[in-house]
Scaffold this motif. Structure first.
Motif, PDB file in Angstrom:
ATOM      1  N   GLU A   1       2.524   9.181  -6.169  1.00 16.84           N
ATOM      2  CA  GLU A   1       3.129  10.525  -5.940  1.00 16.84           C
ATOM      3  C   GLU A   1       4.332  11.005  -6.496  1.00 16.84           C
ATOM      4  O   GLU A   1       4.490  11.985  -7.198  1.00 16.84           O
ATOM      5  CB  GLU A   1       3.273  10.743  -4.738  1.00 16.84           C
ATOM      6  CG  GLU A   1       3.745  12.201  -4.255  1.00 16.84           C
ATOM      7  CD  GLU A   1       3.713  12.514  -2.821  1.00 16.84           C
ATOM      8  OE1 GLU A   1       4.214  13.584  -2.207  1.00 16.84           O
ATOM      9  OE2 GLU A   1       3.536  11.525  -1.997  1.00 16.84           O
TER      10      GLU A   1
ATOM     11  N   GLU B   1       1.160   4.144  -3.103  1.00 16.31           N
ATOM     12  CA  GLU B   1       0.849   5.516  -2.730  1.00 16.31           C
ATOM     13  C   GLU B   1       2.190   6.383  -3.279  1.00 16.31           C
ATOM     14  O   GLU B   1       1.959   7.384  -3.815  1.00 16.31           O
ATOM     15  CB  GLU B   1       0.583   5.784  -1.283  1.00 16.31           C
ATOM     16  CG  GLU B   1      -0.883   5.237  -0.963  1.00 16.31           C
ATOM     17  CD  GLU B   1      -1.360   5.293   0.366  1.00 16.31           C
ATOM     18  OE1 GLU B   1      -0.317   5.781   1.160  1.00 16.31           O
ATOM     19  OE2 GLU B   1      -2.356   5.053   0.878  1.00 16.31           O
TER      20      GLU B   1
ATOM     21  N   ASN C   1      -7.752   8.684  -5.093  1.00 17.44           N
ATOM     22  CA  ASN C   1      -8.408   7.634  -4.192  1.00 17.44           C
ATOM     23  C   ASN C   1      -9.746   8.585  -3.687  1.00 17.44           C
ATOM     24  O   ASN C   1      -9.859   8.560  -2.307  1.00 17.44           O
ATOM     25  CB  ASN C   1      -7.358   7.080  -3.198  1.00 17.44           C
ATOM     26  CG  ASN C   1      -8.095   5.898  -2.353  1.00 17.44           C
ATOM     27  OD1 ASN C   1      -8.924   5.446  -2.882  1.00 17.44           O
ATOM     28  ND2 ASN C   1      -7.550   5.488  -1.313  1.00 17.44           N
TER      29      ASN C   1
ATOM     30  N   SER D   1     -11.267   5.701   1.736  1.00 13.25           N
ATOM     31  CA  SER D   1      -9.891   6.070   2.303  1.00 13.25           C
ATOM     32  C   SER D   1     -10.135   6.838   3.598  1.00 13.25           C
ATOM     33  O   SER D   1      -9.054   7.147   4.100  1.00 13.25           O
ATOM     34  CB  SER D   1      -9.558   6.859   1.016  1.00 13.25           C
ATOM     35  OG  SER D   1     -10.277   7.962   0.712  1.00 13.25           O
TER      36      SER D   1
ATOM     37  N   LYS E   1       0.912  -1.307   0.148  1.00 10.83           N
ATOM     38  CA  LYS E   1       0.122   0.067   0.000  1.00 10.83           C
ATOM     39  C   LYS E   1       0.903   1.239  -0.074  1.00 10.83           C
ATOM     40  O   LYS E   1       0.449   2.249  -0.702  1.00 10.83           O
ATOM     41  CB  LYS E   1      -1.019   0.043   1.339  1.00 10.83           C
ATOM     42  CG  LYS E   1      -1.785   1.040   1.347  1.00 10.83           C
ATOM     43  CD  LYS E   1      -2.672   1.034   2.705  1.00 10.83           C
ATOM     44  CE  LYS E   1      -3.920   2.035   2.623  1.00 10.83           C
ATOM     45  NZ  LYS E   1      -3.377   3.522   2.705  1.00 10.83           N
ATOM     46  N   GLN E   2       2.045   1.186   0.957  1.00  9.72           N
ATOM     47  CA  GLN E   2       2.772   2.495   0.800  1.00  9.72           C
ATOM     48  C   GLN E   2       3.717   2.565  -0.531  1.00  9.72           C
ATOM     49  O   GLN E   2       3.704   3.768  -0.709  1.00  9.72           O
ATOM     50  CB  GLN E   2       3.695   2.167   2.185  1.00  9.72           C
ATOM     51  CG  GLN E   2       3.222   2.393   3.464  1.00  9.72           C
ATOM     52  CD  GLN E   2       4.195   2.413   4.508  1.00  9.72           C
ATOM     53  OE1 GLN E   2       4.846   1.227   4.619  1.00  9.72           O
ATOM     54  NE2 GLN E   2       4.299   3.105   5.408  1.00  9.72           N
TER      55      GLN E   2
END
Length: 999
Positions: free
Chosen positions: A356, A352, A878, A799, A348-349
């Motif tokens: 970015e 994300e 999200n 989220s 998940k990290q």
């Protein structure tokens, strides 16, 4: 691990990995150089890459495993490095992973004589979760190795199909003699000779595929195989039966030979442990299960047991946890048991972070179909990384040369001297949008060489574009020339102070944008589509008869407003109170002149339906319309332009309401404004019902273009309610899905890595009879709730708490509507998807390996598709948007000059800004025909600068998303309040309601 080292594998024709002599800048952490080396004696370590080349790394023996791993990732400019690891054979002849936390000296007995292998460590369930083409390429190399050494077992059909994709990537399009010769000289599977003819047959169907698309399709086949990503560890059960244990994203698996006989999902496992040779799985209590509470497996040794336990711990943490687990405090006296923990980012990290980061760099792109000699994936091209914090700074990915069939290849990238030539050139940080979302493996040849894009169109030379001319990432950074319109702090313009003047000026600035929008239809659309014989005469006549009179009328109206404002703001007349300091008379005269054109306004809905009908009947016209939408002038969907005349009436009404509220009854302009308001209100009331209906139809038509797997989305009675991202809980864990809520059904989809950038429908849930319940405590997932349908239940997680409340509120309203309304009666999805089947969970069992060849037999190229629609923005940010939000956004469109400043820049830049469709579109001036860049605002917060930010100017508001900050300065208190109100009414994240003027 218990498997022997695979034999050296032939790299095939044309290696695509390599490294320069000097290291590039690591992209693991933007702005950071390669990891710092601790003092101490250095040692040279050999690392074998996935293409079988070997690289040498000079490193301190005291350095941790992570330092070496980061050096390897930095060497390759690999961002999604967390999926990979370094493995080596320890002194017990077992293959183990290099521990990131421990020093290297404690792991490698003889570092100089040990070869570490760079390999895939974590295999995700869906390769679409790999956001970088480079990562997918490395995964493809791993599949190639696994096939060659016999680890990835499958039937002959699947093996031949995968080999065909590998050689398509390596040697290009099919040519019989070349293909046969290549297969005779290179062995990709253990028993290849009997399958050569079948491989060649599949290869002949791959014509036109880029290396990126071939890699993607290779992974698409591989991920469905039972042995995909499986590493077997020998074991026995209590009865002594020989078995093998493995771990995957779903949990712990049990194999007998190469057949999976059992699986223990993470949701069922309470604890994993080992005691000497015994590996223990403790399950959660289940009344419906016949399993005992604890399962026990015997492994060859304690070390084998511990190695497998460590891998299980890491797999569970990587795929199931939201963030890296924190280390446990060290015991004071003594410790009991292993202190091993997972170190690194979770999946998940990673996702994300990469999303970015992808906005800050030019992506690793694939070549144009059919052009293998200049494929940027066969050499590491020079790519410029743009710092969001320092727009003037640039970082470069180094690019070594590679050999293909004995010939040297070079990239066609922009040189560093070109990039740094102009000191005035400045970049927008990550989210300024110059292009369609382009994570797809390939684009059609028609668009493969286009420059920087705005909604898929070629942009100005001032805009940033990828060095090879391909489309940039969705929200990447254009290059704007600040020198064209830089404002210094002492250049404040002087305006009349009357609030009515700024209301009138809003009329002027928005009318300029509106006339430009009309020209998109009357000039651009008619020249691009209207001249083609595929366009029916009835459609041509309808567009011409409806829009030409409107364009002519509003051109004259704009001219009158410009003349009046020029007199109003004239400095020599500032002391005089005359008839020219009013606007009501101009509005009244022209709105009365607009009344005879009401029939033209009624035609907008007819044109919308006529255009859709004509596109259904003619594939050529549909392609023409889609190509037109990719042009730079079409900065929002075409259907939005068609409905603009209806929206404009609402804007006139709002402007007149503000004027009437501002003026006292005795003011000379009040009577005209009130009369004009009565006239426009009458027309708006007449057309309101039609407008609501057509906005819904327009939204359904737009969604139809973004979805794959829907037969009849646009049917009478169907109403769109909300779209957005939710995480769906399945056996694979939490998977990001795009949900679409209508008044009769909710769809869930995933975004495919295809050239069309569309979303593939996985399933549907009918709203009739559905119930909802909060499930956070039940599943241990934040903001989770369950949709309980008549034949299927789906657990989803939002989220944030705000997003969950929005979804639940709209779902409850929609479910109540479904109880009482008849709604659409036709089936929504194709016959392959029904509301009682979840394809993403059952595809492993439902598809045979032979069936996998079916989707790849068509050689027809997909049509280019808009990749930065609101659906894609919601996916990247999200978040979600409702139909109510869209309707409110229609009423809150703005345009005019704003001064913009980046976080660390000095001066203010004057730009013409259009706020519509939840985005800011930036132009050099109002005369430009298309925007230079755009900034989608979903997910952004809107505040005013704090004292510590040293923005000592009035009327400044701040937009920020994570580390990306923009300041915008308006010319007056009125303009500031208008932006404040418009942004407040839009669904932006965490809007600060206390937004106030600075003292």
């Amino acid at each position: 691990m218990a498997e022997p080292d695979p034999d050296t594998i032939s790299s095939g024709a044309g290696q695509r990995l390599g490294a320069p002599e000097t290291l590039g800048i690591s992209t693991l952490d933007p702005g950071h150089r390669p990891p710092a080396m601790p003092p101490g004696r250095h040692v040279t370590i050999r690392v074998r890459m996935l293409d079988d080349t070997e690289e040498l790394f000079d490193i301190s023996q005291k350095a941790s495993g992570k330092v070496l791993f980061d050096l390897v990732c930095s060497h390759m400019n690999l961002i999604e490095g967390d999926y990979f690891g370094l493995e080596f054979q320890n002194h017990q002849k077992m293959m183990v992973w290099l521990d990131h936390i421990k020093p290297i000296i404690k792991q490698l007995r003889r570092p100089k004589h040990t070869i570490l292998r760079f390999s895939v460590k974590f295999f995700p369930p869906d390769h679409a979760q790999l956001l970088e083409e480079l990562t997918r390429y490395l995964f493809a190399l791993q599949i190639k190795q696994d096939l060659s050494c016999g680890r990835l077992t499958c039937n002959d059909s699947s093996a031949a199909l995968m080999v065909s994709y590998i050689i398509q990537s390596e040697i290009g399009d099919f040519e019989e003699s070349q293909c046969r010769s290549h297969l005779l000289n290179n062995n990709y599977i253990p028993d290849q000779m009997p399958l050569i003819d079948k491989i060649m047959e599949f290869h002949s169907k791959n014509i036109g595929q880029t290396p990126a698309e071939s890699d993607y399709r290779l992974l698409e086949v591989a991920r469905r195989l039972e042995m995909y990503g499986i590493r077997l560890h020998p074991a026995k059960d209590r009865e002594g039966t020989k078995l093998s244990l493995s771990v995957a994203h779903t949990g712990v698996l049990v194999f007998q030979g190469h057949t999976k006989i059992n699986a223990f999902n993470w949701s069922k496992v309470r604890k994993l442990s080992f005691k000497r040779k015994r590996f223990l799985i403790k399950l959660r209590p289940d009344l419906n299960s016949s399993y005992q509470d604890t399962l026990e497996f015997l492994m060859p040794s304690r070390d084998c047991c511990k190695v497998f336990w460590k891998i299980c711990v890491e797999y569970h943490a990587f795929f199931r946890l939201f963030e890296e687990p924190k280390p446990k405090p060290k015991p004071v006296l003594f410790s009991r048991g292993s202190s091993f923990r997972f170190s690194g980012r979770t999946q998940k990290q990673v996702i994300e972070y990469v999303r970015e980061s992808e906005f800050k760099k030019i992506p690793f792109e694939s070549g144009v179909p059919g052009d293998r000699t200049d494929s940027p994936r066969r050499h590491w091209k020079e790519s410029v990384l743009v710092s969001a914090e320092d727009p003037s700074a640039s970082r470069v990915r180094m690019s070594p040369l590679h050999q293909r069939n004995g010939h040297e290849e070079r990239t066609g990238s922009v040189s560093r001297t070109e990039e740094t030539r102009s000191p005035t050139r400045q970049t927008h940080p990550e989210h300024l949008n110059t292009g369609v979302v382009s994570n797809s493996p390939h684009l059609s040849a028609s668009s493969g060489h286009s420059h920087g894009m705005v909604n898929g169109q070629k942009s100005l030379e001032l805009c940033g574009h990828s060095p090879d001319g391909r489309l940039p990432s969705p929200l990447t950074s254009p290059l704007l020339n600040d020198a064209c319109s830089v404002r210094t702090d002492d250049e404040d313009e002087r305006f009349p102070t009357d609030r009515a003047y700024f209301i009138a000026k809003e009329l002027l600035t928005t009318e300029r944008t509106y006339v430009k929008d009309l020209e998109v239809v009357t000039v651009s659309f008619q020249s691009a589509v209207g001249q083609d014989e595929a366009t029916p005469d009835s459609l041509k006549d309808a567009v011409f008869s409806a829009f030409e009179p409107l364009h002519k009328f509003h051109t004259g109206f704009l001219r009158e407003v410009e003349q009046r404002l020029a007199l109003w703001e004239g400095r020599s007349n500032a002391h005089i109170k005359g008839d020219y300091q009013r606007i009501g008379d101009v509005l009244l005269k022209n709105l009365q002149g607009l009344k005879p054109l009401t029939a033209n306004l009624n035609k907008q809905s007819e044109i919308l339906l006529e255009l859709e009908k004509a596109c259904k009947a003619s594939r050529r016209l549909e392609t023409l319309c889609r190509d037109f939408e990719l042009q730079k002038v079409c900065y929002v969907p075409l259907n939005v332009f068609i409905l603009r005349p209806l929206h404009r009436l609402i804007h006139y009404k709002q402007i007149l309401e503000r004027l009437c509220k501002h003026y006292p009854a005795t003011h000379v302009d009040f009577r005209d404004c009130r009369a004009a308001l009565a006239d426009v209100s009458e027309v708006v009331d007449q057309l309101q019902g039609s407008l609501i209906k057509m906005e819904n139809v327009q939204k359904l038509l737009e969604l139809k273009k973004d979805l794959i797997g829907v037969d009849n989305l646009v049917v009478p009675g169907r109403e769109f309610i909300r779209l957005g991202c939710l995480s769906k809980l399945s056996g694979k864990g939490l998977q990001q899905r795009m949900f679409f809520l209508f008044n009769d059904v909710i769809l869930y989809t995933s975004r495919g890595m295809t050239a069309t950038n569309q979303f593939k429908v996985h399933g549907q849930l009918l709203l009739h009879g559905m119930t909802i319940r909060e499930s956070e405590d039940e599943w241990g997932v934040p903001h989770a709730f369950t949709l309980v349908g008549q034949r299927q239940s789906v657990v989803v997680a939002a989220s944030s708490l705000v997003e969950m409340e929005k979804w639940m509120e709209d779902l409850k309203v929609a479910i109540e509507m479904a109880k009482t309304s008849n709604g659409p009666s036709s089936e929504l999805l194709t016959s392959s998807l029904t509301d009682n089947k979840c394809p993403e969970d059952s595809s492993m069992e439902a598809e045979s390996e032979d069936d996998m060849t079916a989707p790849h037999t068509s050689l027809e190229k997909p049509t280019p598709h808009r990749g930065n629609t609101m659906v894609h923005v919601c996916w990247h940010r999200n978040t979600s948007v409702s139909m109510v939000d869209f309707s409110i956004a229609v009423e809150n469109q703005l345009s005019g000059n704003l001064l913009r400043k980046f976080k660390n820049s000095n001066g203010w830049q004057k730009l013409w800004v259009v706020f519509t469709n939840f985005s800011l579109f930036f132009y050099k001036s109002h005369q430009d025909d298309y925007p230079l860049a755009s900034l989608p605002l979903l997910g952004y917060s809107v505040t005013v600068p704090s004292e510590s930010e040293n923005i000592h100017k009035d009327y400044v508001f701040k937009l920020h998303f994570k580390s990306h900050v923009y300041y915008f300065r308006s010319e007056s208190e009125y303009t500031f309040e208008r932006y404040r109100t418009s942004l407040k009414m839009s669904p932006f994240k965490s809007f600060v309601s206390s937004l106030m003027l600075k003292d």
